[in-house]
Design a protein around this motif. Structure first.
Motif, short mmCIF file in Angstrom:
data_model
loop_
_atom_site.label_atom_id
_atom_site.label_comp_id
_atom_site.label_asym_id
_atom_site.label_seq_id
_atom_site.Cartn_x
_atom_site.Cartn_y
_atom_site.Cartn_z
N ARG A 313 1.15 42.02 57.64
CA ARG A 313 0.83 40.89 56.69
C ARG A 313 1.85 40.55 55.66
N ILE A 314 2.67 41.64 54.94
CA ILE A 314 3.40 41.39 54.18
C ILE A 314 4.83 40.79 54.81
N ASP A 315 5.14 41.26 56.18
CA ASP A 315 6.22 40.47 56.67
C ASP A 315 5.94 38.96 56.97
N ALA A 316 4.78 38.58 57.43
CA ALA A 316 4.43 37.28 57.82
C ALA A 316 4.21 36.53 56.29
N ALA A 317 3.96 37.08 55.32
CA ALA A 317 3.60 36.31 54.14
C ALA A 317 5.08 35.94 53.46
N GLU A 318 6.17 36.93 53.65
CA GLU A 318 7.44 36.87 53.29
C GLU A 318 8.11 35.68 54.15
N LEU A 319 7.94 35.53 55.23
CA LEU A 319 8.77 34.80 56.07
C LEU A 319 8.01 33.36 55.70
N ILE A 320 6.71 33.06 55.52
CA ILE A 320 6.24 31.88 55.34
C ILE A 320 6.35 31.35 53.85
N THR A 321 6.69 32.31 52.95
CA THR A 321 6.85 32.04 51.68
C THR A 321 8.31 31.34 51.36
N TYR A 322 9.37 32.06 52.06
CA TYR A 322 10.58 31.67 52.03
C TYR A 322 11.18 30.76 52.77
N ARG A 323 10.20 30.27 53.75
CA ARG A 323 10.34 29.02 54.64
C ARG A 323 10.11 27.98 53.66
N ALA A 324 8.86 28.10 53.10
CA ALA A 324 8.32 26.96 51.91
C ALA A 324 9.44 26.67 51.01
N ALA A 325 10.06 27.67 50.49
CA ALA A 325 11.17 27.63 49.34
C ALA A 325 12.38 27.12 49.88
N LYS A 326 12.82 27.25 51.00
CA LYS A 326 13.99 26.97 51.60
C LYS A 326 13.79 25.35 51.97
N LEU A 327 12.64 25.00 52.58
CA LEU A 327 12.30 23.78 52.70
C LEU A 327 12.34 22.62 51.26
N TYR A 328 11.88 23.27 50.27
CA TYR A 328 11.77 22.78 49.05
C TYR A 328 13.26 22.30 48.59
N ASP A 329 14.27 23.40 48.60
CA ASP A 329 15.47 23.29 48.24
C ASP A 329 16.34 22.48 49.28
N ALA A 330 15.93 22.46 50.41
CA ALA A 330 16.42 21.32 51.32
C ALA A 330 16.09 19.79 51.19
N GLY A 331 15.13 19.55 49.97
CA GLY A 331 14.93 18.32 50.00
C GLY A 331 13.41 17.93 50.36
N LEU A 332 12.53 18.70 50.93
CA LEU A 332 11.18 18.18 51.26
C LEU A 332 10.52 18.19 49.92
N SER A 333 9.76 17.02 49.75
CA SER A 333 8.85 17.10 48.60
C SER A 333 7.49 16.44 49.02
N GLY A 334 6.84 16.09 48.04
CA GLY A 334 5.48 15.51 47.93
C GLY A 334 4.50 15.88 49.09
N LYS A 335 3.98 15.13 49.95
CA LYS A 335 2.87 15.43 50.83
C LYS A 335 3.62 16.19 51.78
N ASP A 336 4.87 15.78 52.13
CA ASP A 336 5.55 16.59 53.21
C ASP A 336 5.71 18.23 52.88
N LEU A 337 5.66 18.41 51.65
CA LEU A 337 5.84 19.81 51.48
C LEU A 337 4.52 20.39 51.05
N ALA A 338 3.38 19.61 51.11
CA ALA A 338 2.02 20.11 50.44
C ALA A 338 1.79 21.05 51.68
N LYS A 339 1.84 20.90 52.97
CA LYS A 339 1.22 22.09 53.87
C LYS A 339 2.00 23.18 54.09
N PRO A 340 3.33 23.27 54.18
CA PRO A 340 4.07 24.47 53.94
C PRO A 340 3.88 25.23 52.69
#
Length: 411
Positions: A313-340
């Motif tokens: 569970r920790i490995d799964a949580a890490e992957l999904i957390t840093y995916r969301a952070a990387k998406l934000y840093d790549a420019g995703l925002s607003g409703k597009d970022l809400a789900k991740p």
């Protein structure tokens, strides 16, 4: 204090940890971990055992002076990173929470207040209120939640009106469960400016300094965990601020709040990882040293099951957390970022609760006493995580709503 676990330090990375991070990101983690070991770890006992807000503030000042509260703002950051962003704020959150989650809560509140100031404040207002928050000398707070308003902002009762005669905004309302209430210097306040509009179209955000007449702080709450945090109520009675203290546009507050919630949830996901990893290390250390029925506790099949579940569970949580952070840093925002962001928050905070609970179970009686280490503290602290910054149920609504946009769920 007798400690049943050889090491309560931050989690030592496995071969799989940081899979989504770059070499620069990993180097930053090492840098942050070293800084927190010297600046925060010595304060942890005062925070937890004495509920010492001054220790929290001392730690925040050290973080600010190190430049880490500017990670979200590339134009202001002057540290070692070539492209600072949410990924690095999440690393900071993870490493701080591994030592003390209550301390991390104040970091999250500071960044949540700094975000709208940096992005939406008039230049003169930004220059007045943002620098102190970012250097750690001042504290910020976000005022959203009300007695009838948590995840559902449509029921907000706080009202904001414009007084043309004085060129001021006037606020009347009551907020509760506000992190840093009474100790914050600057408050970002959300209220309704247009009763006739839908809640998402009639909300406005303002900057309100603590010294403004009409602000009061009726009560501080006592929680099952998160000792050291100051969380309480804020009342606004005819509070007046200059027209320039408007953030963004009139009736544009919901969009600001949505952007704030997205990155707040990702930062909280990092904190949950820190709590989960510290709990996991305590459990594995104990399982490999405790002898029962002539064997190491970890040799028992049911203990193997708990360790395996925590690790996965920790490995799964890490992957999904840093995916969301990387998406934000790549420019995703607003409703597009809400789900991740919601997926990261749901997965990581539920993982923190699971790992803290299973760690107590692995330790048995030692897990529910303060005399035998931090397991009971992590158990108490983690329980807030699936509630704050939007409940797990609200996260599921955001996720499913993005997958089935034609349907309107019955909340």
């Amino acid at each position: 204090m007798k400690d049943a676990t050889p090491s309560d330090a931050a989690y030592v990375p496995s071969a799989l940890q940081d899979f989504l991070l770059s070499d620069e990101d990993r180097a930053f983690r090492t840098e942050v971990r070293g800084m927190l070991a010297s600046a925060l770890a010595p304060l942890a006992d005062r925070i937890e055992n004495q509920d010492d807000w001054s220790a929290v503030k001392q730690g925040i000042r050290a973080i600010g002076e190190a430049g880490y509260l500017k990670l979200m703002f590339a134009d202001l950051y002057r540290g070692s990173l070539s492209r600072p962003g949410l990924t690095h704020a999440t690393i900071l959150s993870e490493e701080a929470a591994a030592i003390n989650y209550a301390f991390e809560t104040t970091i999250g509140s500071a960044l949540s207040a700094a975000y709208p100031l940096h992005k939406h404040a008039r230049p003169e207002v930004r220059e007045r209120y943002l620098p102190g928050i970012l250097d750690g000398s001042e504290i910020g707070a976000i005022c959203v939640t009300e007695p009838d308003v948590g995840s559902d902002s449509a029921g907000m009762k706080t009202r904001i009106r414009y007084d043309g005669a004085t060129d001021e905004w006037v606020i009347d309302g009551f907020k509760r469960y506000i992190s840093n209430a009474s100790v914050a210097d600057t408050y970002i306040v959300y209220g309704i400016t247009d009763d006739a509009a839908p809640a998402q179209k009639g909300m406005t955000a303002l900057v309100v300094p603590k010294e403004t007449p009409g602000i009061s702080f009726p009560r501080r709450y006592t929680f099952v965990g998160r000792r050291g945090c100051v969380v309480g109520e804020v009342r606004f009675e005819g509070v007046r601020v200059p027209a320039a203290n408007l953030l963004g546009d009139v009736n544009g507050g919901f969009r600001i709040m949505l952007g704030m919630f997205n990155f707040e949830r990702i930062i909280l996901s990092g904190a949950a990882l820190g709590v989960a990893r510290t709990a996991f290390q305590i459990a594995t250390d104990h399982a490999q040293t405790r002898v029962t029925f002539g064997q190491k506790l970890g040799c028992k099949q049911l203990v193997w099951d708990m360790i395996a579940q925590m690790s996965s569970r920790i490995d799964a949580a890490e992957l999904i957390t840093y995916r969301a952070a990387k998406l934000y840093d790549a420019g995703l925002s607003g409703k597009d970022l809400a789900k991740p962001a919601a997926m990261a928050k749901l997965t990581s905070t539920e993982t923190a609760c699971f790992c803290a609970d299973r760690t107590v179970q692995v330790l048995g009686g030692d897990g529910i006493t303060k005399e035998y280490g931090r397991a009971e503290q992590l158990f108490r602290d983690s329980r807030a995580m699936p509630i704050v910054a939007g409940t797990s149920e609200m996260a599921k609504y955001l996720i499913a709503g993005a997958d089935m946009p034609a349907l309107k769920p019955n909340l």
